[in-house]
Enzyme design. Structure first.
Site, short mmCIF file in Angstrom:
data_model
loop_
_atom_site.label_atom_id
_atom_site.label_comp_id
_atom_site.label_asym_id
_atom_site.label_seq_id
_atom_site.Cartn_x
_atom_site.Cartn_y
_atom_site.Cartn_z
N ASN A 1 0.84 -1.20 0.00
CA ASN A 1 0.00 0.00 0.00
C ASN A 1 0.87 1.24 0.00
O ASN A 1 1.75 1.34 -0.88
CB ASN A 1 -1.14 -0.03 1.03
CG ASN A 1 -0.79 -0.25 2.47
OD1 ASN A 1 -0.44 -1.34 2.87
ND2 ASN A 1 -0.91 0.78 3.29
N ASP A 2 0.66 2.20 0.87
CA ASP A 2 1.21 3.55 0.72
C ASP A 2 2.69 3.65 0.30
O ASP A 2 3.53 2.91 0.80
CB ASP A 2 1.18 4.29 2.06
CG ASP A 2 -0.10 4.15 2.81
OD1 ASP A 2 -1.05 3.59 2.27
OD2 ASP A 2 -0.12 4.58 3.96
N GLN B 1 4.56 0.44 2.01
CA GLN B 1 3.94 -0.48 2.96
C GLN B 1 3.86 -1.85 2.29
O GLN B 1 3.33 -1.96 1.16
CB GLN B 1 2.54 0.04 3.33
CG GLN B 1 2.57 1.30 4.16
CD GLN B 1 2.96 0.99 5.60
OE1 GLN B 1 2.15 0.56 6.40
NE2 GLN B 1 4.23 1.20 5.95
N PHE C 1 4.40 1.10 10.17
CA PHE C 1 3.42 1.84 9.37
C PHE C 1 4.12 2.97 8.61
O PHE C 1 5.33 3.16 8.72
CB PHE C 1 2.31 2.39 10.28
CG PHE C 1 1.17 1.40 10.50
CD1 PHE C 1 1.34 0.04 10.34
CD2 PHE C 1 -0.08 1.87 10.87
CE1 PHE C 1 0.29 -0.85 10.53
CE2 PHE C 1 -1.15 0.99 11.06
CZ PHE C 1 -0.97 -0.36 10.90
N SER C 2 3.34 3.78 7.91
CA SER C 2 3.90 4.75 6.96
C SER C 2 4.77 5.81 7.61
O SER C 2 4.63 6.11 8.80
CB SER C 2 2.77 5.42 6.19
OG SER C 2 2.27 4.51 5.26
N ARG D 1 -0.18 8.97 13.34
CA ARG D 1 0.69 8.21 12.42
C ARG D 1 1.10 8.98 11.18
O ARG D 1 0.62 10.05 10.89
CB ARG D 1 0.01 6.90 12.02
CG ARG D 1 -1.34 7.02 11.37
CD ARG D 1 -1.87 5.62 11.02
NE ARG D 1 -3.19 5.67 10.44
CZ ARG D 1 -4.32 5.57 11.12
NH1 ARG D 1 -4.29 5.39 12.44
NH2 ARG D 1 -5.50 5.65 10.52
N ASP D 2 2.01 8.32 10.43
CA ASP D 2 2.44 8.73 9.09
C ASP D 2 3.28 10.01 9.10
O ASP D 2 2.95 10.99 8.41
CB ASP D 2 1.22 8.88 8.15
CG ASP D 2 0.30 7.66 8.19
OD1 ASP D 2 0.79 6.58 8.54
OD2 ASP D 2 -0.90 7.79 7.89
N GLU E 1 -5.03 10.82 7.16
CA GLU E 1 -3.85 9.96 7.07
C GLU E 1 -2.82 10.59 6.13
O GLU E 1 -3.14 11.43 5.29
CB GLU E 1 -4.25 8.59 6.51
CG GLU E 1 -5.23 7.84 7.39
CD GLU E 1 -5.41 6.38 6.97
OE1 GLU E 1 -5.22 5.50 7.80
OE2 GLU E 1 -5.75 6.15 5.79
N TRP F 1 -8.46 1.22 -0.59
CA TRP F 1 -8.94 0.33 0.47
C TRP F 1 -10.35 -0.15 0.14
O TRP F 1 -11.14 0.56 -0.47
CB TRP F 1 -8.98 1.07 1.82
CG TRP F 1 -7.62 1.41 2.34
CD1 TRP F 1 -7.08 2.66 2.45
CD2 TRP F 1 -6.63 0.49 2.82
NE1 TRP F 1 -5.80 2.57 2.97
CE2 TRP F 1 -5.51 1.26 3.21
CE3 TRP F 1 -6.57 -0.90 2.95
CZ2 TRP F 1 -4.35 0.68 3.73
CZ3 TRP F 1 -5.42 -1.47 3.47
CH2 TRP F 1 -4.32 -0.69 3.84
C1 FRU Z 1 -2.97 4.65 4.79
C2 FRU Z 1 -2.62 3.87 6.04
C3 FRU Z 1 -1.71 4.67 6.93
C4 FRU Z 1 -1.00 3.62 7.71
C5 FRU Z 1 -0.84 2.52 6.70
C6 FRU Z 1 -0.88 1.14 7.25
O1 FRU Z 1 -3.31 3.88 3.70
O2 FRU Z 1 -3.81 3.47 6.71
O3 FRU Z 1 -2.38 5.63 7.73
O4 FRU Z 1 0.23 4.07 8.21
O5 FRU Z 1 -1.88 2.68 5.75
O6 FRU Z 1 -0.52 0.19 6.29
#
Ligand code: FRU
Length: 489
Positions: free
Chosen positions: A61-62, A78, A117-118, A179-180, A234, A317
């Site tokens: 993902n991200d 990710q 995580f990100s 986060r992130d 996010e 998602w």
């Molecule tokens: C965004 C997210 C982030 C998080 C990550 C987890 O897509 O939900 O906020 O860090 O993905 O994989």
């Protein structure tokens, strides 16, 4: 691949020379790289992309840590290598000299007590520092907490986590959603922004500063939903672009409004002004989506030589990911260059994308209802005469996914329609030329209108190559180029 091998040789030589000095983490890294190499042959290639970064196997993902360090661009992501659905998060890693040709590097971060995580990456002299969210599962409500961690690398390939983690333990209001981190340097200080929420579930972005990336001081809330912009923001990013500041983020929980906000979650930006004395961001233009396609999320940017580049997760998602039965899922969009024109960000493909043109398939007029077959990896340039209705139909040579691209001069909208009502559309008024540049890959479509006033990124899953039909009433001037591979298969 060469660097992957040298990384393994490096780890194995450590083990051979001094078996005691190789840690459990190093052994886990070796096992993981072996697992990845071993599993690659099982991947079904039918939807594998030719010039978009993808996970070698498993889930992506991200984008994370998009940065330039010691002469090279780095793009982490990710990553869950063991299945094509989301799982305990690792950081996958790719690098590039030109943002077009990408190498796969060894997995940079593996989960420990925390899932990785990100986050983002910065250069501190010769060292590359990652700042990421450690997501820890707990056994008390809400069953997780999030804090910020560091990891370092001297060679940009092998990363070790900081022993003093976490460096930023909790949000000021104690929200578990924290986060992130996106970090940057201004003057002598490091700044970081983080996605979070208020206690009454409104998305917000927090700003901190630090002298050493380890001790952080909370400065301000630089953006917050007033109730209509979702429950969580996010993956924020914050940067100067052509004289303004841009707060880019991915709000969760915005309600659809006509053509807008139709994806599961949104990704967009607020333009404003910012003062490093007061740490206040003053919005001047309300939130706008940055891409209008079906599959675009968690975009991140980096700056190099005065240019601002953006990349996003080319998926979404809670939607089907048809490639997951093939052993992988998710990709990155093409990297785009950003410009601020008036109150809008324009996104255009990199100038060097022309390097991928292998040969011309077509350069002429496609008559109404005529068909041309195209390879999986094709760039199309279509002269979209704005006075007439334009309609292109793309489908798989052997069936599978279909998509219609339309311009309707009566309502002034461009639409990308995957059939059965799965349409995204938006008004378009070209700043200059009215051509469409369309990048087709084995399971994706990116449509850049004009100079990038409107861009759609959508996944489509044709079987075989693409079959293009001109459904307009008039002929269309079309150039088509076969594009070369620029990522590992
Ligand atoms: C965004 C997210 C982030 C998080 C990550 C987890 O897509 O939900 O906020 O860090 O993905 O994989």
């Amino acid at each position: 691949m060469a660097r992957l091998k040298s990384f393994l040789v490096f780890l194995c030589s450590l083990a051979a020379a001094s078996p005691k000095c190789i840690t459990d983490v190093d052994s886990a890294k070796v096992e993981l790289e072996e697992y990845i190499s071993f599993t690659i042959p099982d991947i079904n290639p039918r939807y594998r992309l030719h010039y978009h970064v993808m996970p070698p196997v498993g889930w992506m993902n991200d984008p994370n840590g998009f940065s330039f360090h010691k002469g090279e661009f780095h793009l982490f992501y990710q990553y869950y290598p063991y299945d094509s659905i989301w799982g305990p998060m690792h950081w996958g890693h790719a690098s590039s000299y030109d943002l077009i040709h990408w190498n796969q590097l060894p997995t940079a971060l593996l989960p420990g007590e925390e899932q990785c995580f990100s986050g983002s990456a910065v250069s501190v002299g010769e060292t590359m520092t990652l700042i990421y969210t450690g997501h820890v599962v707990t056994d008390v409500e809400p069953f997780y907490n999030e804090s910020q961690y560091l990891a370092f690398s001297d060679d940009g390939v092998y990363f070790h986590k900081y022993a003093g983690n976490p460096v930023l333990p909790a949000a000021p209001n104690g929200s578990p959603d924290f986060r992130d981190p996106k970090a940057w340097k201004y003057g002598n200080e490091w700044y970081v922004i983080l996605g979070s929420k208020t206690l009454d579930q409104r998305g917000r972005v927090l700003l901190y500063k630090s002298k050493d990336l380890k001790d952080w001081e909370f400065l301000s809330v630089i953006g917050e939903s007033q109730g209509d912009m979702g429950y969580m923001w996010e993956c924020p990013d914050f940067f100067e672009l052509d004289g303004k500041f841009v707060l880019l983020m991915s709000p969760q929980g915005m309600q659809p409004e006509g053509d807008r906000y139709k994806n599961t979650f949104q990704n967009g930006y607020i333009i404003g002004s910012f003062d490093y004395e007061t740490y206040e961001f003053h919005p001047e233009v309300e939130f706008q989506e940055i891409d209008f396609g079906h599959d675009f999320y968690a975009a991140q940017t980096t700056e190099h030589n005065g240019k601002r580049y953006l990349v996003a997760w080319f998926s979404m998602w809670e939607v089907p990911h048809p490639e997951d039965v093939d052993g992988w899922s998710g990709a990155m969009t093409l990297v785009r260059e950003l410009k601020l024109v008036g109150d809008k960000i324009l996104m255009k493909p990199l100038d060097d994308m022309v390097q991928l043109r292998h040969h011309t398939i077509m350069d002429g007029r496609l008559l109404p209802n005529k068909v041309v077959n195209l390879p999986q990896a094709t760039e199309l340039i279509v002269d979209a005469n704005m006075n007439q209705r334009v309609e292109l139909f793309l489908q798989g040579v052997d069936g599978g996914g279909k998509v219609w691209i339309r311009w309707d001069p009566v309502v002034g909208k461009v639409a990308v329609d995957r059939g059965k009502g799965d349409v995204r559309q938006v008004e378009w008024s070209p700043n200059g030329q009215s051509t469409w540049r369309i990048f087709l890959d084995a399971s994706s479509l990116e449509l850049f209108c004009g100079e990038g006033e409107v861009v759609f990124s959508s996944r489509v899953y044709p079987l075989g190559g693409w079959k293009l039909t001109n459904l307009s009433r008039l002929s269309l001037k079309i150039q088509a180029y076969h594009l070369e591979r620029s990522v590992p298969a």
